[in-house]
Design an enzyme around this catalytic site. Structure first.
Site, PDB file in Angstrom:
ATOM      1  N   ALA A  55       0.800  -1.228   0.000  1.00 45.66           N
ATOM      2  CA  ALA A  55       0.000   0.000   0.000  1.00 45.66           C
ATOM      3  C   ALA A  55       0.842   1.291   0.000  1.00 45.66           C
ATOM      4  O   ALA A  55       0.639   2.160  -0.853  1.00 45.66           O
ATOM      5  CB  ALA A  55      -0.970  -0.041   1.175  1.00 45.66           C
ATOM      6  N   ASP A 242      -3.864  -2.947   3.775  1.00 46.43           N
ATOM      7  CA  ASP A 242      -3.961  -2.080   2.594  1.00 46.43           C
ATOM      8  C   ASP A 242      -5.027  -1.013   2.749  1.00 46.43           C
ATOM      9  O   ASP A 242      -5.016  -0.003   2.050  1.00 46.43           O
ATOM     10  CB  ASP A 242      -4.255  -2.919   1.352  1.00 46.43           C
ATOM     11  CG  ASP A 242      -3.056  -3.777   1.032  1.00 46.43           C
ATOM     12  OD1 ASP A 242      -2.894  -4.828   1.692  1.00 46.43           O
ATOM     13  OD2 ASP A 242      -2.263  -3.395   0.167  1.00 46.43           O
ATOM     14  N   LYS A 253      -3.658  -8.830   2.470  1.00 42.63           N
ATOM     15  CA  LYS A 253      -3.482  -9.904   1.488  1.00 42.63           C
ATOM     16  C   LYS A 253      -4.325 -11.123   1.846  1.00 42.63           C
ATOM     17  O   LYS A 253      -4.453 -11.480   3.016  1.00 42.63           O
ATOM     18  CB  LYS A 253      -1.997 -10.261   1.431  1.00 42.63           C
ATOM     19  CG  LYS A 253      -1.585 -11.288   0.417  1.00 42.63           C
ATOM     20  CD  LYS A 253      -2.068 -11.006  -0.988  1.00 42.63           C
ATOM     21  CE  LYS A 253      -1.666  -9.661  -1.515  1.00 42.63           C
ATOM     22  NZ  LYS A 253      -2.284  -9.344  -2.828  1.00 42.63           N
TER      23      LYS A 253
HETATM   24  O1  MRU Z   1      -0.928  -7.208  -3.526  1.00 44.60           O
HETATM   25  P1  MRU Z   1       0.153  -6.506  -2.764  1.00 44.60           P
HETATM   26  O2  MRU Z   1       1.476  -7.198  -2.826  1.00 44.60           O
HETATM   27  O3  MRU Z   1       0.233  -5.036  -3.122  1.00 44.60           O
HETATM   28  O4  MRU Z   1      -0.353  -6.595  -1.285  1.00 44.60           O
HETATM   29  C1  MRU Z   1       0.455  -6.119  -0.257  1.00 44.60           C
HETATM   30  C2  MRU Z   1      -0.076  -6.439   1.070  1.00 44.60           C
HETATM   31  O5  MRU Z   1      -1.104  -7.008   1.259  1.00 44.60           O
HETATM   32  C3  MRU Z   1       0.727  -5.902   2.199  1.00 44.60           C
HETATM   33  O6  MRU Z   1       0.672  -6.771   3.280  1.00 44.60           O
HETATM   34  C4  MRU Z   1       0.139  -4.562   2.540  1.00 44.60           C
HETATM   35  O7  MRU Z   1       0.242  -3.673   1.501  1.00 44.60           O
HETATM   36  C5  MRU Z   1       0.640  -4.078   3.795  1.00 44.60           C
HETATM   37  S1  MRU Z   1       1.411  -2.533   3.777  1.00 44.60           S
HETATM   38  C6  MRU Z   1       3.040  -2.569   3.978  1.00 44.60           C
END
Ligand code: MRU
Length: 362
Positions: A55, A242, A253
């Site tokens: 994010a 996110d 995720k």
């Molecule tokens: O699909 P992505 O790789 O962008 O998802 C990322 C995640 O789910 C992270 O755990 C999330 O952004 C946490 S923020 C550091």
């Protein structure tokens, strides 16, 4: 943080100031490739294709994307075009829209001729602010790890899901910032890294960056966490998010929800680390109202890895003709979250908790 002894951020201004440079995360952990983003379209594609992901890193790339869009057309129409193009790259991480709004406000009242310089300045500030926010999250979460370490012998076993490390931010990470700080302070930490199918951000990215920093860790397949928790092999779970509803519901995720359920059943604290830029104050019910990205089925149907000859190959793992579904995120209800680790401290996963730390937004 460092790769092979060299300090990197995930995104920075290219020398000359006309473009941004990123580490291409699709190539990790096999190759460390630096890619130049010199057009709005390249920035948008980098977000869509996950050359950058996570994010806060998505937000930072969108900020540079706005700068690049204004370089192409600094008029109001150009600003609207950049906002629209970047705004539809990925739906779940709210930092994307936060960054687009920040950039739009920074240039809205300026003459077109001044906008490009202002946009570059604000994009760089957003990156610097993100680094400070991650450090704040680290300091807040470090106290929790210290408390656990004080009560036990042996390593503090931390389970994390996906990549919420420095590669998902500009530097330091969200879930990993407290881990890096604890490790650097000499606290004995060990991280269980969920591989995180289908894109394997845990196996490819979290393990890579923890290894590069020397943090003890073990990669596990996604189904192992519940077993480890039952056996007393996990002291605390820390994940990222996110988008956080103001109720404290967190989208992260896919698979995060199942880890939170297992943690709840085993009385293991489940913390979520987040920058305030991830809070969506307009949403109360995360389960109903946070948009969940559905990605192409090829990410489920195929896997990429390194061949014995050193080449990288993508192979089918599903019989032809079997349909596959690819939900990229799920929502963990606030009742399963022990606390939210923010740059301003740790609070309850609730509207009251978030409002106590961010009264100006409440
Ligand atoms: O699909 P992505 O790789 O962008 O998802 C990322 C995640 O789910 C992270 O755990 C999330 O952004 C946490 S923020 C550091």
């Amino acid at each position: 943080m460092k790769i092979n002894g060299k300090a990197y951020r995930t995104i920075w201004t290219a020398s000359g100031g006309a473009a941004a440079e990123i580490i291409d995360q699709v190539r990790l952990p096999f190759e460390v490739d630096i890619v130049t983003l010199d057009t709005l379209e390249k920035a948008a594609i980098a977000i869509e294709s996950m050359q950058v992901r996570g994010a806060p890193c998505i937000g930072a790339t969108a900020a540079y994307g706005m700068f690049l869009g204004l370089k192409e057309d600094a008029s109001d129409a150009g600003l609207a075009r950049a906002s629209e193009r970047l705004g539809r790259t990925r739906p779940t991480a709210v930092n994307l829209h936060w960054a687009i709004d920040e950039m739009s406000h920074a240039v809205a009242n300026a003459q077109p001729v001044e906008r490009v310089a202002l946009a570059l300045k604000r994009a760089e500030e957003i990156c610097d602010e993100d680094v400070e926010i991650s450090k704040g999250i680290g300091a807040s979460g470090l106290k929790l790890i210290e408390e656990i370490a004080a009560k036990k012998k042996g390593p503090v076993n931390i389970l994390t899901h996906c990549n919420a490390g420095w590669l998902a931010t500009v530097d330091w990470g969200t879930a990993t910032a407290p881990i890096y700080m604890a490790h650097d302070k000499g606290i004995n930490v060990h991280v269980w890294v969920d591989e995180t199918r289908p894109r394997n951000q845990g196996a490819s990215l979290t393990a890579f960056e923890l290894g590069a920093h020397g943090v003890p860790h073990t990669v596990i397949v996604d189904n192992v966490g519940g077993h480890l928790m039952q056996k007393g092999m996990v002291d605390v779970c820390i994940t990222g998010t996110d988008r956080t509803a103001r109720s404290g519901d967190v989208a992260n995720k896919i698979g995060t929800y199942l880890k939170a359920l297992a943690a709840h059943d085993n009385n293991i604290p489940f913390y979520v680390a987040l920058p305030s830029t991830t809070i969506d104050w307009n949403i109360l019910d995360g389960v109903s109202d946070i948009p969940i990205e559905e990605r192409g089925d090829e990410e489920v149907r195929m896997m990429t890895g390194r061949l014995p000859d050193g080449g990288i190959a993508t192979v089918d793992i599903i019989a032809k003709g079997s349909p596959a579904a690819n939900y990229a995120f799920d929502v963990t209800p606030a009742r399963l979250v022990t606390g939210l680790i923010t740059e301003r401290g740790v609070c309850a996963a609730s509207e009251e908790g978030l409002s106590s730390l961010f009264p100006e937004r409440a």
